[in-house]
Design an enzyme around this catalytic site. Sequence first.
Site, PDB file in Angstrom:
ATOM      1  N   GLN A  18      33.720  38.438  33.842  1.00 35.36           N
ATOM      2  CA  GLN A  18      33.848  39.430  33.315  1.00 35.36           C
ATOM      3  C   GLN A  18      32.409  39.801  32.540  1.00 35.36           C
ATOM      4  O   GLN A  18      32.022  41.493  32.571  1.00 35.36           O
ATOM      5  CB  GLN A  18      34.567  39.128  32.054  1.00 35.36           C
ATOM      6  CG  GLN A  18      34.700  40.591  31.641  1.00 35.36           C
ATOM      7  CD  GLN A  18      35.925  41.202  32.035  1.00 35.36           C
ATOM      8  OE1 GLN A  18      36.758  40.613  32.822  1.00 35.36           O
ATOM      9  NE2 GLN A  18      36.274  42.352  32.251  1.00 35.36           N
ATOM     10  N   HIS A  64      34.987  40.077  40.897  1.00 37.34           N
ATOM     11  CA  HIS A  64      34.789  39.359  39.683  1.00 37.34           C
ATOM     12  C   HIS A  64      36.459  39.045  38.868  1.00 37.34           C
ATOM     13  O   HIS A  64      37.103  39.595  39.019  1.00 37.34           O
ATOM     14  CB  HIS A  64      34.329  39.668  38.625  1.00 37.34           C
ATOM     15  CG  HIS A  64      34.418  41.191  38.208  1.00 37.34           C
ATOM     16  ND1 HIS A  64      35.219  40.831  36.519  1.00 37.34           N
ATOM     17  CD2 HIS A  64      34.810  41.922  38.194  1.00 37.34           C
ATOM     18  CE1 HIS A  64      35.367  42.093  36.416  1.00 37.34           C
ATOM     19  NE2 HIS A  64      35.022  42.999  37.047  1.00 37.34           N
ATOM     20  N   CYS A  65      36.258  37.842  38.688  1.00 35.76           N
ATOM     21  CA  CYS A  65      37.133  38.019  37.139  1.00 35.76           C
ATOM     22  C   CYS A  65      37.015  37.414  35.628  1.00 35.76           C
ATOM     23  O   CYS A  65      35.776  37.732  36.191  1.00 35.76           O
ATOM     24  CB  CYS A  65      38.515  36.789  37.905  1.00 35.76           C
ATOM     25  SG  CYS A  65      37.720  35.579  38.429  1.00 35.76           S
ATOM     26  N   HIS A  66      37.518  36.982  35.178  1.00 34.54           N
ATOM     27  CA  HIS A  66      37.090  36.842  33.784  1.00 34.54           C
ATOM     28  C   HIS A  66      36.099  35.148  34.065  1.00 34.54           C
ATOM     29  O   HIS A  66      34.821  35.719  33.828  1.00 34.54           O
ATOM     30  CB  HIS A  66      38.213  36.060  32.878  1.00 34.54           C
ATOM     31  CG  HIS A  66      38.856  36.766  32.856  1.00 34.54           C
ATOM     32  ND1 HIS A  66      38.502  37.936  31.860  1.00 34.54           N
ATOM     33  CD2 HIS A  66      40.977  36.753  32.191  1.00 34.54           C
ATOM     34  CE1 HIS A  66      39.737  39.125  31.605  1.00 34.54           C
ATOM     35  NE2 HIS A  66      40.789  37.910  31.980  1.00 34.54           N
TER      36      HIS A  66
END
Length: 207
Positions: free
Chosen positions: A72, A148-150
Amino acid sequence: MLEVPQPGAEKAMSYRKKLPANWNDKPPGRKVEIDLSSPALAVFELERLLFTGKVIISHADEVWPRLYIGDQHSAENGADLYKHQITHVLNAAHSERRGQPDIYGSMRISYMGVEAHDSCNFDMSVNFQAAADFIHRGLSKGGKVLVHCHVGVSRSATLVLAYLMLKHQLTLVEAICAVKENRGVIPNRGFLRQLIKLDGQLFGTHH
């Protein structure tokens, strides 16, 4: 004594032939062959392979030429985005509540949001084709793409692996070998099962 090459010894490293010259000029690793015909068994074998990946020490890593997997922070840090000259962002942890970060408009970054949960029960496969198309469009224009993710290990990695399989004809094992050298990623078991299924659809269960 002459070493007789084992049949298929080059197979798992064949993704290197699909890479541009000078990209990751490392000696080929040991051959990796995993039978994906039994998904339950294959998940454990793939996890063992994934655990040999590079330890994550940065917010984003280039895992394929001009293609990054990140967290993130990497997606919201304007200085990082500018430094890496990111032109496209694919957010695998999009939420309508937060929406698209404001900085993308001013930086002329193309954005795609996928609302996905990092849960074994979530069907990520419905997003494979659209995500692969988005990544492919960005890279084919000479851009740089951040997925992306977290944390940047499960959802984003799953979409990147699917992209490499769909657009570069890498098998799942080849895709994992290519990515893990640059960023340690661990898609959850549900996602791994969905990738095994994709591998079967693309290449047949046995390679």
